[in-house]
Scaffold this motif. Structure first.
Motif, PDB file in Angstrom:
ATOM      1  N   GLY A  80      28.039  46.991  35.735  1.00 46.94           N
ATOM      2  CA  GLY A  80      29.251  47.202  36.517  1.00 46.94           C
ATOM      3  C   GLY A  80      29.666  46.042  37.385  1.00 46.94           C
ATOM      4  O   GLY A  80      30.513  46.197  38.278  1.00 46.94           O
ATOM      5  N   MET A  81      29.076  44.859  37.151  1.00 48.42           N
ATOM      6  CA  MET A  81      29.418  43.674  37.929  1.00 48.42           C
ATOM      7  C   MET A  81      30.399  42.802  37.155  1.00 48.42           C
ATOM      8  O   MET A  81      30.263  42.633  35.935  1.00 48.42           O
ATOM      9  CB  MET A  81      28.151  42.843  38.219  1.00 48.42           C
ATOM     10  CG  MET A  81      27.108  43.557  39.039  1.00 48.42           C
ATOM     11  SD  MET A  81      27.626  43.675  40.752  1.00 48.42           S
ATOM     12  CE  MET A  81      26.227  44.528  41.461  1.00 48.42           C
ATOM     13  N   SER A  82      31.370  42.226  37.861  1.00 49.51           N
ATOM     14  CA  SER A  82      32.270  41.264  37.220  1.00 49.51           C
ATOM     15  C   SER A  82      31.659  39.876  37.311  1.00 49.51           C
ATOM     16  O   SER A  82      30.962  39.544  38.271  1.00 49.51           O
ATOM     17  CB  SER A  82      33.645  41.287  37.891  1.00 49.51           C
ATOM     18  OG  SER A  82      33.526  41.029  39.273  1.00 49.51           O
ATOM     19  N   CYS A  83      31.921  39.050  36.290  1.00 49.21           N
ATOM     20  CA  CYS A  83      31.282  37.735  36.208  1.00 49.21           C
ATOM     21  C   CYS A  83      32.316  36.700  35.772  1.00 49.21           C
ATOM     22  O   CYS A  83      33.073  36.931  34.823  1.00 49.21           O
ATOM     23  CB  CYS A  83      30.128  37.792  35.215  1.00 49.21           C
ATOM     24  SG  CYS A  83      28.938  36.450  35.370  1.00 49.21           S
ATOM     25  N   GLY A  84      32.370  35.573  36.452  1.00 49.90           N
ATOM     26  CA  GLY A  84      33.342  34.531  36.135  1.00 49.90           C
ATOM     27  C   GLY A  84      32.674  33.187  35.925  1.00 49.90           C
ATOM     28  O   GLY A  84      31.545  32.954  36.358  1.00 49.90           O
ATOM     29  N   LEU A  85      33.405  32.292  35.254  1.00 55.12           N
ATOM     30  CA  LEU A  85      32.899  30.944  34.958  1.00 55.12           C
ATOM     31  C   LEU A  85      33.895  29.914  35.462  1.00 55.12           C
ATOM     32  O   LEU A  85      35.082  29.966  35.113  1.00 55.12           O
ATOM     33  CB  LEU A  85      32.683  30.772  33.454  1.00 55.12           C
ATOM     34  CG  LEU A  85      32.303  29.364  32.970  1.00 55.12           C
ATOM     35  CD1 LEU A  85      30.922  28.974  33.494  1.00 55.12           C
ATOM     36  CD2 LEU A  85      32.335  29.290  31.442  1.00 55.12           C
ATOM     37  N   LEU A  86      33.430  28.961  36.259  1.00 49.57           N
ATOM     38  CA  LEU A  86      34.276  27.859  36.719  1.00 49.57           C
ATOM     39  C   LEU A  86      34.284  26.765  35.666  1.00 49.57           C
ATOM     40  O   LEU A  86      33.223  26.313  35.231  1.00 49.57           O
ATOM     41  CB  LEU A  86      33.730  27.266  38.014  1.00 49.57           C
ATOM     42  CG  LEU A  86      33.873  28.062  39.307  1.00 49.57           C
ATOM     43  CD1 LEU A  86      33.279  27.245  40.454  1.00 49.57           C
ATOM     44  CD2 LEU A  86      35.323  28.387  39.588  1.00 49.57           C
ATOM     45  N   CYS A  87      35.458  26.336  35.271  1.00 46.89           N
ATOM     46  CA  CYS A  87      35.582  25.243  34.307  1.00 46.89           C
ATOM     47  C   CYS A  87      36.387  24.117  34.937  1.00 46.89           C
ATOM     48  O   CYS A  87      37.425  24.371  35.559  1.00 46.89           O
ATOM     49  CB  CYS A  87      36.260  25.710  33.023  1.00 46.89           C
ATOM     50  SG  CYS A  87      35.348  26.976  32.116  1.00 46.89           S
ATOM     51  N   GLN A  88      35.901  22.898  34.788  1.00 49.20           N
ATOM     52  CA  GLN A  88      36.644  21.755  35.303  1.00 49.20           C
ATOM     53  C   GLN A  88      37.991  21.687  34.594  1.00 49.20           C
ATOM     54  O   GLN A  88      38.082  21.843  33.386  1.00 49.20           O
ATOM     55  CB  GLN A  88      35.873  20.463  35.080  1.00 49.20           C
ATOM     56  CG  GLN A  88      34.646  20.341  35.975  1.00 49.20           C
ATOM     57  CD  GLN A  88      33.909  19.036  35.785  1.00 49.20           C
ATOM     58  OE1 GLN A  88      34.037  18.403  34.760  1.00 49.20           O
ATOM     59  NE2 GLN A  88      33.133  18.643  36.777  1.00 49.20           N
TER      60      GLN A  88
END
Length: 626
Positions: A151-159
């Motif tokens: 139930g956790m949201s997960c994001g990725l930082l991209c240059q």
């Protein structure tokens, strides 16, 4: 504020406590109970814990046992990996804010899910810092399904992502990204705040950093809450001598390009030791009085914003301190900086004070306009803004003093799950480069005949390519991994442990890379790691050694070094001259390299300490003014 810099008040690496082991046993005891729950029941369990923590955030530690047990079960169901006891022990220490040392190959990526999940239950957001984009993407793709199942949201930082896209990643419960990108985004947010600040504050970046709360503006990041740092010694120690700097927009071709071209022309006409003196250890240049006639034979070009001798000195630095395919590479007509610690490219970074332009003039490519610094922050200062930080690495021992003094965090050594069977052979020492490379060739040929895979570590792109060419002339076909092949990294690393494989790599293969052994390799002695040069930091050497003998596998590591290597040439040139006619030397000469590394590490510590003191001085001045 840390003011005590005495060397005798700090904890050494601590062992796992009895309390930690008891908690780990309780977590493991819940395995059967969790395995009997349906997916919906597991998710409801998470919601129930989250609601309780929302009411009393300080009670998160009371749900540690159930929370870790939930992550173990979710990991097993989604990626078929369940945390071992040593990973649980490491997770407990991380949750409490310690820096843990885990042997390479012990599964730090999976371990991270435990404290990250528990911190994320607070809803404040967790930042997972990695050392490069390859690892950030790999870990995100592997572990985000586990978090999402819970139930956790997960994001990725991209240059290169826009601020709007980045904000979506930051708004997630868990965000993966390259460590430096978090710092740059923090400064971008502060600059955005500055643009709306009242004039009376004075338009300085530091004023906005220390205490001013302006009206609401668009920000990518929320308040900094929790950070888990992978390869923490690389991020907080090795790279911490260089602050994070944001430059203003550049205007394309430099209208004063003729200045750098003229300086380059004059610099190439000057003679070492006759016109100028180099100090390679301090990276300084002294232009002698007799050289001034050559420098001022013609009038200095128009448009100077610094003394003419400054441009000459930068041009000399470009020629004598910065080597192509060592410190930088030329890609599509642009200078691309190569990180000395990781061997990776920094496509968006430039050198300051005209040095970048001097190197462009040296390489006879388009000279770009110098950018001005818009914001600056040290890593020590940036990480002090988080409520809690924790870190993992395979090489923290020896750095406990500095970690404690800067971050007030203990280093805890986690025992390996299986006994380490790696064999570390004595260094082979040579007087000349040619003698060393001939011995390296011979050793690789011996290993190839018996089909034992070998990973050869080089310090620079240039060395990796030269060695590859030498081996190709002998009929061998090595795989090369450096900043020029970074797009193929996963493919090259995946085959490095196969029977008969020869892989030549820069420091890119030193951290975070898993070399899986092929069938039959264990019987051959496992992966052979052959280092061809010692680095200024022993941690970098140890990371390379750690590519073999992982998770109880057999493996062998050995360094072939010479007194003509860059480490000695830059800092002890007289010794290079002394052994210039020698071939192989007794192994006890390794002590010279070890002593030099100790001295350099102490010097780098002093540099980081001075940066910290400067930060605290600026903070005190701003508070006095405010």
């Amino acid at each position: 504020m840390l003011s005590n810099w005495s060397l005798n008040v700090y904890p050494r690496a601590l062992p796992i406590s009895t309390r930690h082991r008891k908690i780990a046993k309780r977590i493991i005891s819940l395995e059967r109970k969790m395995s009997q729950l349906s997916a919906e029941e597991l998710q409801n369990y998470v919601c129930d814990i989250r609601n309780k923590i929302d009411c009393e955030p300080k009670k998160a530690k009371d749900f540690l046992v159930e929370g870790f047990a939930l992550v173990r079960e979710a990991s097993w169901r989604i990626v078929e990996m369940r945390h071992y006891e040593v990973q649980i022990l490491a997770g407990i220490c991380l949750f409490e804010g310690a820096f843990v040392e885990m042997a390479t190959g012990e599964g730090k990526t999976l371990t991270a899910t435990l404290p990250v999940f528990m911190w994320a239950l607070s809803g404040k957001g967790v930042h997972v810092h990695t050392t490069n984009s390859y690892l950030a993407e790999r870990d995100f793709e592997l572990m985000s399904p586990v978090y999402e199942f819970l139930g956790m949201s997960c994001g990725l930082l991209c240059q290169g992502d826009t601020p709007v896209i980045k904000k979506k990643s930051y708004d997630c419960d868990i965000t993966y990204g390259v460590g430096s990108e978090y710092g740059f985004d923090y400064m971008r947010d502060q600059l955005a705040i500055l643009n709306t600040a009242k004039p009376k504050l004075g338009k300085t970046f530091m004023a906005s950093m220390y205490g001013y709360k302006p009206r609401k503006v668009f920000k990518m990041q929320r308040d900094l809450a929790f950070a888990l740092i992978d390869e923490v010694d690389s991020v907080l120690l090795d790279e911490a001598r260089s602050p994070l700097v944001i430059s203003g927009a550049k205007g394309g071709v430099d209208p004063n390009a003729h200045i750098y071209k003229s300086a380059n022309s004059i610099a190439t006409s000057l003679v070492l030791d006759e016109d100028f003196i180099l100090n390679k250890s301090k990276r300084s240049i002294d232009i002698l009085e007799c050289a001034k006639q050559k420098i001022y034979e013609i009038a200095p070009p128009k448009g100077l914003v610094a003394p003419w001798s400054f441009y000459i000195r930068q041009a000399l630095s470009a020629h004598h301190f910065f080597q192509k395919n060592v410190h930088y590479m030329v890609d599509e007509g642009k200078i691309v900086i190569v990180d000395e610690y990781t061997g990776r490219r920094f496509a968006e970074r430039t050198w300051r004070d005209g040095l970048h332009q001097a190197i462009e003039a040296k390489e006879k490519i388009t000279i770009t306009e110098a950018s001005k610094s818009a914001a600056r922050i040290t890593r020590q200062r940036y990480f002090s803004f988080y409520e809690r930080i924790a870190g993992m690495t395979g090489t923290a021992q020896g750095s406990e003093k500095e970690i404690w003094k800067f971050y007030r965090a203990p280093v805890i050594k986690i025992p390996p799950r299986k006994k380490i069977q790696r064999i570390e052979l004595r260094d082979k020492v040579f007087g000349t480069l040619e003698a060393k490379w001939c011995a390296v060739e011979q050793k690789i040929c011996e290993l190839y005949k018996c089909k034992q895979p070998v990973l050869v570590g080089t310090r620079t792109i240039e060395s990796s390519e030269k060695l590859a060419l030498r081996l190709q002339k002998l009929g061998l076909n090595p795989q090369v991994l450096n900043a020029k092949q970074d797009a193929e990294e996963a493919k090259i690393i995946s085959s490095a442990g196969q029977v008969g494989a020869i892989t030549i790599a820069t420091n890119m293969a030193g951290r975070g890379t898993d070399v899986h052994l092929g069938d039959g390799v264990e019987k051959l002695g496992g992966l052979f790691v052959l280092g061809t040069e010692r680095h200024e930091s022993r941690r970098v050497d140890n990371q390379l050694i750690g590519r073999c003998g992982r998770q109880g596998n057999v493996g062998i590591a050995q360094f072939f070094i010479s007194f003509a290597d860059d480490l000695i040439v830059q800092h002890l040139p007289k010794i290079t001259d002394k052994f210039g006619d020698k071939n192989e030397l007794p192994s006890h000469y390794t002590r010279i390299f070890t002593k030099l590394q100790n001295q350099l590490e102490a010097m780098h510590f002093e540099q980081r300490k001075q940066m910290y003191h400067f930060d605290t001085w600026v903070e005190e001045v701003l508070h006095m003014m405010g």
